[in-house]
Design an enzyme around this catalytic site. Structure first.
Site, PDB file in Angstrom:
ATOM      1  N   TYR A 158       8.251 -25.059  64.840  1.00  0.00           N
ATOM      2  CA  TYR A 158       9.400 -25.139  65.733  1.00  0.00           C
ATOM      3  C   TYR A 158      10.671 -25.125  64.890  1.00  0.00           C
ATOM      4  O   TYR A 158      10.643 -25.344  63.669  1.00  0.00           O
ATOM      5  CB  TYR A 158       9.371 -26.464  66.501  1.00  0.00           C
ATOM      6  CG  TYR A 158       8.468 -26.528  67.705  1.00  0.00           C
ATOM      7  CD1 TYR A 158       8.556 -25.605  68.743  1.00  0.00           C
ATOM      8  CD2 TYR A 158       7.540 -27.573  67.829  1.00  0.00           C
ATOM      9  CE1 TYR A 158       7.741 -25.700  69.859  1.00  0.00           C
ATOM     10  CE2 TYR A 158       6.722 -27.679  68.944  1.00  0.00           C
ATOM     11  CZ  TYR A 158       6.828 -26.732  69.956  1.00  0.00           C
ATOM     12  OH  TYR A 158       6.025 -26.835  71.067  1.00  0.00           O
TER      13      TYR A 158
ATOM     14  N   GLU B 220       7.408 -34.226  70.688  1.00  0.00           N
ATOM     15  CA  GLU B 220       7.532 -35.663  70.464  1.00  0.00           C
ATOM     16  C   GLU B 220       8.702 -35.970  69.522  1.00  0.00           C
ATOM     17  O   GLU B 220       8.726 -36.987  68.839  1.00  0.00           O
ATOM     18  CB  GLU B 220       6.229 -36.261  69.923  1.00  0.00           C
ATOM     19  CG  GLU B 220       5.090 -36.261  70.915  1.00  0.00           C
ATOM     20  CD  GLU B 220       4.478 -34.876  71.126  1.00  0.00           C
ATOM     21  OE1 GLU B 220       4.483 -34.397  72.279  1.00  0.00           O
ATOM     22  OE2 GLU B 220       4.017 -34.260  70.153  1.00  0.00           O
TER      23      GLU B 220
ATOM     24  N   ASN C  82       9.798 -22.907  75.622  1.00  0.00           N
ATOM     25  CA  ASN C  82       8.605 -23.670  75.256  1.00  0.00           C
ATOM     26  C   ASN C  82       8.061 -24.393  76.483  1.00  0.00           C
ATOM     27  O   ASN C  82       8.728 -25.267  77.032  1.00  0.00           O
ATOM     28  CB  ASN C  82       8.947 -24.695  74.168  1.00  0.00           C
ATOM     29  CG  ASN C  82       7.712 -25.382  73.632  1.00  0.00           C
ATOM     30  OD1 ASN C  82       6.781 -24.728  73.169  1.00  0.00           O
ATOM     31  ND2 ASN C  82       7.697 -26.701  73.694  1.00  0.00           N
ATOM     32  N   GLU C  83       6.862 -23.999  76.891  1.00  0.00           N
ATOM     33  CA  GLU C  83       6.212 -24.583  78.072  1.00  0.00           C
ATOM     34  C   GLU C  83       7.212 -24.692  79.234  1.00  0.00           C
ATOM     35  O   GLU C  83       7.305 -25.728  79.900  1.00  0.00           O
ATOM     36  CB  GLU C  83       5.597 -25.943  77.727  1.00  0.00           C
ATOM     37  CG  GLU C  83       4.412 -25.819  76.770  1.00  0.00           C
ATOM     38  CD  GLU C  83       3.612 -27.105  76.616  1.00  0.00           C
ATOM     39  OE1 GLU C  83       4.223 -28.173  76.632  1.00  0.00           O
ATOM     40  OE2 GLU C  83       2.378 -27.016  76.479  1.00  0.00           O
TER      41      GLU C  83
ATOM     42  N   GLU D 137      -1.145 -23.490  71.080  1.00  0.00           N
ATOM     43  CA  GLU D 137      -1.149 -24.920  70.756  1.00  0.00           C
ATOM     44  C   GLU D 137      -2.555 -25.438  71.018  1.00  0.00           C
ATOM     45  O   GLU D 137      -2.885 -25.842  72.127  1.00  0.00           O
ATOM     46  CB  GLU D 137      -0.137 -25.706  71.599  1.00  0.00           C
ATOM     47  CG  GLU D 137       1.282 -25.642  71.108  1.00  0.00           C
ATOM     48  CD  GLU D 137       2.189 -26.656  71.801  1.00  0.00           C
ATOM     49  OE1 GLU D 137       1.670 -27.706  72.252  1.00  0.00           O
ATOM     50  OE2 GLU D 137       3.385 -26.392  71.897  1.00  0.00           O
TER      51      GLU D 137
ATOM     52  N   TYR E  45      -0.977 -37.470  63.795  1.00  0.00           N
ATOM     53  CA  TYR E  45      -1.591 -36.614  64.823  1.00  0.00           C
ATOM     54  C   TYR E  45      -3.105 -36.441  64.671  1.00  0.00           C
ATOM     55  O   TYR E  45      -3.713 -35.606  65.331  1.00  0.00           O
ATOM     56  CB  TYR E  45      -0.907 -35.231  64.860  1.00  0.00           C
ATOM     57  CG  TYR E  45      -0.844 -34.617  66.236  1.00  0.00           C
ATOM     58  CD1 TYR E  45       0.157 -34.963  67.126  1.00  0.00           C
ATOM     59  CD2 TYR E  45      -1.788 -33.692  66.645  1.00  0.00           C
ATOM     60  CE1 TYR E  45       0.211 -34.404  68.398  1.00  0.00           C
ATOM     61  CE2 TYR E  45      -1.738 -33.134  67.917  1.00  0.00           C
ATOM     62  CZ  TYR E  45      -0.736 -33.491  68.787  1.00  0.00           C
ATOM     63  OH  TYR E  45      -0.681 -32.944  70.046  1.00  0.00           O
TER      64      TYR E  45
END
Length: 578
Positions: free
Chosen positions: A53, A99, A156-157, A233, A300
């Site tokens: 990103y 996030e 994005n989404e 993703e 993560y």
């Protein structure tokens, strides 16, 4: 000149079918001196591509700023990807979620307009200017110009947020006008409505999911009849929030789902290959009825852990990838245990006593109205007639410590939905408010921080507030050379310690003896700590340390349970779900 395009069923690299096997590394979550190491380890797992990103608010935290140096040197990051022989996927948003605080959107932007992520003219003006700056970096690094970039994502989404096709069309126009010639993609969860709303016919749709690969690819194929299938993703882990558990995913199950994707001929981007860290104050937050600020670590449960060490998942994924693509014989070495040491902390005084230095207004001023980007604002007001009573606040964002005449009364927490507290009689009411992280998802983007709305005492509005911003990084820098004092007791105290290491090295700072606050090593802002857990250690990257003497500064908001600083051999990110 190498070409990269969309075929009927596959990506085509120089006209030949090509399966993208990618992994995510966010350059803004990794110390720049460690970028090369993380990228190299991605190649050793068998990846042929790195995805990142672009965080708008990292490059432009204030209106008019644009920084592409150091941590923000996207061009250098992409050049390192290229030097390792890998391709790159760039996802500039403008919204990234991730996030990351405010979903990557700058606070100055989200606080100045209502129609975010839309074709509203004022929003498009700002977004277009931002994208053109990103594409100045990306365009000359496209694959057909000798660089690594093979795909660029639009938004994005978006299907989870809106359906403004004019907005998406505007983003495409800016992108193409800026000289981006590689294929353009979108990503949405494999839900019919989201896939329909979040893209355009000329954009290549991809999916985001972490399980049930065959079923989700079938849904994606209904919406993307031709061209390569891609999960851009592939969720191989999850993120953590304060007060929760440390999330992990089953290695065998994750590897099986990756195998199913690759066996189907689909391309993949593993989210995350290496998560990194929400250094400083960069963590986001979720709020789906309950506000949950996210922890400092962004480990993560990825194949490469927060400190860049390969995990069991690394080798399981490597074994899967080897069935479909060449994998280097070399494997990365396991890291040795980090140095373990313990030193005493010395108090250097109170650090939040800022009464009298802020501007006075009828109502408390929000962080946003003050143009404040750090973690704390202190609010002080004279109590009417010196009386106590029930204090009621419309909304606290996000955590407040209440005191009267310097004596602690209690806390008000947004997570607990607190609004009221009974205070004793006294002269001065003080409320220290922490921004615990900006929501990074859905329609709470850009919400104000601080004491929001009216404040009443037994039903009467309290006016005449002094609102004082506290820059925790600046305070830590001022106290780095402070001499120890006799300060003791509860309440916000700053502490320092000297420690020595034989060589610059990764460290893990154990925060278990402390309560809540912020930690710095040699001026480097490690991030937040909190006994609320699950995270117990803060990662100290080797480039933040130095051979010989090092300086630790701790800004404690509540109380130090034991005046020691311990560095331990390995990270402790908390208990996991059974």
């Amino acid at each position: 000149m190498t070409t990269f395009s969309l075929g009927d069923t596959d990506f085509l690299r120089d006209g030949q079918p090509h399966q993208v096997i990618s992994g995510a590394i966010h350059y803004f979550r990794v110390h720049p001196d460690l970028w090369q190491d993380r990228i190299r380890k991605a190649r050793l797992m068998g990846l042929n591509t790195i995805e990142t990103y672009v965080a708008w608010n990292a490059h432009a935290p204030r209106r008019g700023e644009w920084d592409t140096t150091g941590w923000n040197d996207l061009g250098r990051f992409l050049d390192l990807v290229h030097a390792e022989g890998l391709d790159a996927i760039v996802r500039p948003g403008p919204y990234i979620c991730a996030e990351w605080h405010n979903g990557g959107l700058p606070v100055w932007l989200t606080g100045s307009m209502e129609n975010l992520r839309s074709s509203a003219p004022d929003f498009l003006v700002e977004v277009s200017a931002y994208l053109r700056r990103v594409y100045d970096i990306v365009a000359p690094r496209q694959i057909d110009r000798g660089g690594p970039v093979v795909l660029v994502q639009i938004e994005n989404e978006y299907g989870a947020y809106g359906a403004d096709k004019a907005y998406l069309e505007a983003l495409v126009a800016v992108t193409r006008d800026a000289g981006i010639t590689v294929p353009l993609t979108t990503v949405d969860q494999p839900v019919d409505q989201m896939l329909s709303d979040g893209s355009l016919p000329e954009l290549h749709k991809t999916g985001s999911f972490g399980s049930r690969s065959a079923e989700r690819l079938a849904t994606l194929r209904r919406h993307q009849p031709t061209g390569p299938l891609m999960c851009s993703e592939f969720w191989d882990g999850w993120f953590d929030w304060w007060g929760g558990v440390h999330h992990t995913t089953d290695v065998t199950a994750a590897a099986a789902d990756l195998d199913a994707l690759l066996a189907a001929g689909a391309s993949v981007n593993i989210y995350m290959f290496h998560g990194g860290t929400n250094f400083g104050l960069t963590n986001g937050a979720n709020d789906k009825g309950r506000y949950l600020p996210l922890v400092t670590s962004y480990d993560y449960d990825a194949p490469l852990d927060e400190a860049g060490t390969p995990t069991e998942k690394f080798f399981a994924f490597r074994e899967v990838i080897a069935k479909y693509a060449p994998v280097p014989e070399e494997v990365p070495a396991f890291a040795s245990a980090a140095p373990a040491l313990e030193v005493s902390l010395s108090p250097v005084g109170a650090w939040t006593d800022a009464a009298g230095s802020g501007a006075v207004a009828a109502q408390p001023q929000s962080f946003d109205a003050l143009g404040h980007l750090s973690a704390l604002v202190r609010y002080d007001v004279d109590l009417p007639d010196g009386k106590g009573g029930q204090l009621l606040i419309d909304e606290v964002r996000d955590l407040a410590w209440v005191s009267v005449d310097g004596v602690a009364v209690g806390t008000l927490s947004r997570t607990r939905h607190d609004r009221a507290i009974r205070i004793p009689a006294g002269r001065t009411l003080s409320i220290l408010v922490e921004d615990q992280g900006r929501v990074n998802y859905d329609h709470r983007l850009g919400e104000e921080k601080g004491l929001i709305g009216a404040v009443t005492l037994d039903g009467t509005v309290v006016t005449g507030w002094r609102s004082t911003p506290l820059d925790v990084a600046a305070i830590a820098a001022e106290l780095a050379s402070a001499q120890p004092t006799d300060a003791a007791g509860d309440g916000p105290l700053a502490w320092t310690a000297e420690f020595t290491v034989d060589t610059a090295t990764d460290l893990f700072l154990d925060t278990a003896p402390w309560s809540k606050g912020y930690a710095f090593v040699n001026g480097f802002f490690l991030g937040r700590y909190w006994r609320n857990g699950p995270q117990r250690t803060l990662y100290v990257p080797a480039p933040a340390t130095r051979t010989g003497g090092n300086r630790l500064v701790v800004l404690e908001l509540e109380q130090i349970l034991a005046p020691v600083a311990r560095f331990v051999e390995a990270p402790a990110l908390g208990v996991t779900e059974e």
